[in-house]
Design a protein around this motif. Sequence first.
Motif, PDB file in Angstrom:
ATOM      1  N   VAL A  87      -1.617   7.251   5.343  1.00  0.00           N
ATOM      2  CA  VAL A  87      -1.429   6.064   4.505  1.00  0.00           C
ATOM      3  C   VAL A  87      -2.584   6.002   3.524  1.00  0.00           C
ATOM      4  CG1 VAL A  87      -1.357   3.544   4.487  1.00  0.00           C
ATOM      5  CG2 VAL A  87      -0.181   4.804   6.303  1.00  0.00           C
ATOM      6  N   LYS A  88      -2.290   5.673   2.282  1.00  0.00           N
ATOM      7  CA  LYS A  88      -3.364   5.537   1.292  1.00  0.00           C
ATOM      8  C   LYS A  88      -3.323   4.142   0.688  1.00  0.00           C
ATOM      9  CE  LYS A  88      -1.063   6.763  -3.003  1.00  0.00           C
ATOM     10  NZ  LYS A  88      -1.260   7.330  -4.333  1.00  0.00           N
ATOM     11  N   GLN A  89      -4.441   3.721   0.147  1.00  0.00           N
ATOM     12  CA  GLN A  89      -4.503   2.469  -0.596  1.00  0.00           C
ATOM     13  C   GLN A  89      -4.050   2.750  -2.025  1.00  0.00           C
ATOM     14  OE1 GLN A  89      -5.182  -0.596   0.707  1.00  0.00           O
ATOM     15  NE2 GLN A  89      -5.155   0.495   2.657  1.00  0.00           N
ATOM     16  N   HIS A  90      -2.922   2.169  -2.399  1.00  0.00           N
ATOM     17  CA  HIS A  90      -2.324   2.466  -3.699  1.00  0.00           C
ATOM     18  C   HIS A  90      -2.661   1.359  -4.696  1.00  0.00           C
ATOM     19  CE1 HIS A  90       0.547   4.404  -6.390  1.00  0.00           C
ATOM     20  NE2 HIS A  90       0.983   3.199  -6.706  1.00  0.00           N
ATOM     21  N   HIS A  91      -3.227   1.757  -5.824  1.00  0.00           N
ATOM     22  CA  HIS A  91      -3.670   0.787  -6.847  1.00  0.00           C
ATOM     23  C   HIS A  91      -2.664   0.728  -7.994  1.00  0.00           C
ATOM     24  CE1 HIS A  91      -6.468  -1.650  -9.161  1.00  0.00           C
ATOM     25  NE2 HIS A  91      -6.210  -0.875 -10.209  1.00  0.00           N
ATOM     26  N   VAL A  92      -2.328  -0.485  -8.411  1.00  0.00           N
ATOM     27  CA  VAL A  92      -1.433  -0.707  -9.550  1.00  0.00           C
ATOM     28  C   VAL A  92      -2.144  -1.596 -10.565  1.00  0.00           C
ATOM     29  CG1 VAL A  92       0.776  -1.655 -10.319  1.00  0.00           C
ATOM     30  CG2 VAL A  92       0.628  -0.473  -8.120  1.00  0.00           C
ATOM     31  N   ALA A  93      -2.156  -1.156 -11.813  1.00  0.00           N
ATOM     32  CA  ALA A  93      -2.826  -1.900 -12.882  1.00  0.00           C
ATOM     33  C   ALA A  93      -1.808  -2.738 -13.666  1.00  0.00           C
ATOM     34  CB  ALA A  93      -3.524  -0.923 -13.823  1.00  0.00           C
ATOM     35  N   VAL A  94      -2.328  -3.702 -14.392  1.00  0.00           N
ATOM     36  CA  VAL A  94      -1.498  -4.513 -15.279  1.00  0.00           C
ATOM     37  C   VAL A  94      -1.108  -3.668 -16.491  1.00  0.00           C
ATOM     38  CG1 VAL A  94      -1.436  -6.532 -16.795  1.00  0.00           C
ATOM     39  CG2 VAL A  94      -2.569  -6.674 -14.572  1.00  0.00           C
ATOM     40  N   LEU A  95       0.185  -3.676 -16.802  1.00  0.00           N
ATOM     41  CA  LEU A  95       0.704  -2.970 -17.974  1.00  0.00           C
ATOM     42  C   LEU A  95       1.081  -4.012 -19.016  1.00  0.00           C
ATOM     43  CD1 LEU A  95       1.650  -0.285 -19.266  1.00  0.00           C
ATOM     44  CD2 LEU A  95       3.827  -0.596 -18.112  1.00  0.00           C
ATOM     45  N   ALA A  96       0.481  -3.919 -20.179  1.00  0.00           N
ATOM     46  CA  ALA A  96       0.740  -4.912 -21.223  1.00  0.00           C
ATOM     47  C   ALA A  96       2.220  -4.921 -21.590  1.00  0.00           C
ATOM     48  CB  ALA A  96      -0.102  -4.606 -22.455  1.00  0.00           C
ATOM     49  N   GLU A  97       2.771  -6.108 -21.730  1.00  0.00           N
ATOM     50  CA  GLU A  97       4.179  -6.239 -22.101  1.00  0.00           C
ATOM     51  C   GLU A  97       4.349  -5.934 -23.592  1.00  0.00           C
ATOM     52  OE1 GLU A  97       5.584 -10.080 -20.755  1.00  0.00           O
ATOM     53  OE2 GLU A  97       4.162  -9.947 -19.107  1.00  0.00           O
ATOM     54  N   PRO A  98       5.406  -5.237 -23.953  1.00  0.00           N
ATOM     55  CA  PRO A  98       5.583  -4.839 -25.356  1.00  0.00           C
ATOM     56  C   PRO A  98       5.971  -6.015 -26.235  1.00  0.00           C
ATOM     57  CG  PRO A  98       7.536  -4.286 -24.108  1.00  0.00           C
ATOM     58  CD  PRO A  98       6.534  -4.825 -23.124  1.00  0.00           C
ATOM     59  N   ALA A  99       5.616  -5.896 -27.483  1.00  0.00           N
ATOM     60  CA  ALA A  99       5.999  -6.938 -28.440  1.00  0.00           C
ATOM     61  C   ALA A  99       7.372  -6.659 -29.032  1.00  0.00           C
ATOM     62  CB  ALA A  99       4.958  -7.014 -29.555  1.00  0.00           C
TER      63      ALA A  99
END
Length: 199
Positions: A119-131
Amino acid sequence: MDISKALVAKSDCLNASDLTGAPIVATIAGARKGDAAKPVVIDLVGMDGRPWKPSKGMLRVIAHAWGVESDAWIGRLVKLVNNPEVIYAGEKVGGVEVIAMSHIPADFTIPVRISQKKVKQHHVAVLAEPATEPWLAQWQAIKNALTAAGYDGDSKQLLATAGQVIGANWDHPNKISAEDAQKVLAAVREDTPDEAPAS
């Protein structure tokens, strides 16, 4: 010369090998039932009809971020990458992973299983929403649902049909609110016959 298209595997779905060159950012057009091995199939805008069949680990990531109602995912974005360390049947085969998502308030990290014993610690970043035009994915999801329910016609006819389903009228798909889109999808899916059981 951009060789990214030459790297795409010949398959009916998105594969980890497709992401060897670089991650992709994709808009979710809809989600539907899969099979026992891959219970959820996610349709992506602009992937030539090749859906993504996420692992259970990645489904848990999505559900953690966006909830378990897949209709809410429509129009949202995911950044997908090939993780070559994913193990299947004891061998490193790679796997498609989410590394960033739109519509989340902050980065997050959750445990994800990458093999039977690891098991790994999975990191998810914020993805800017498109205009740019988020209604396109919403409209694609409505068209997909109408087609699955047996309705046909060009975009103008399908727009009229979608309006009739909930007693509304629009002159362009970009006028459909997110709330109305959810109503259309819910109504159309109620009328869609279940798939026949496999023999």
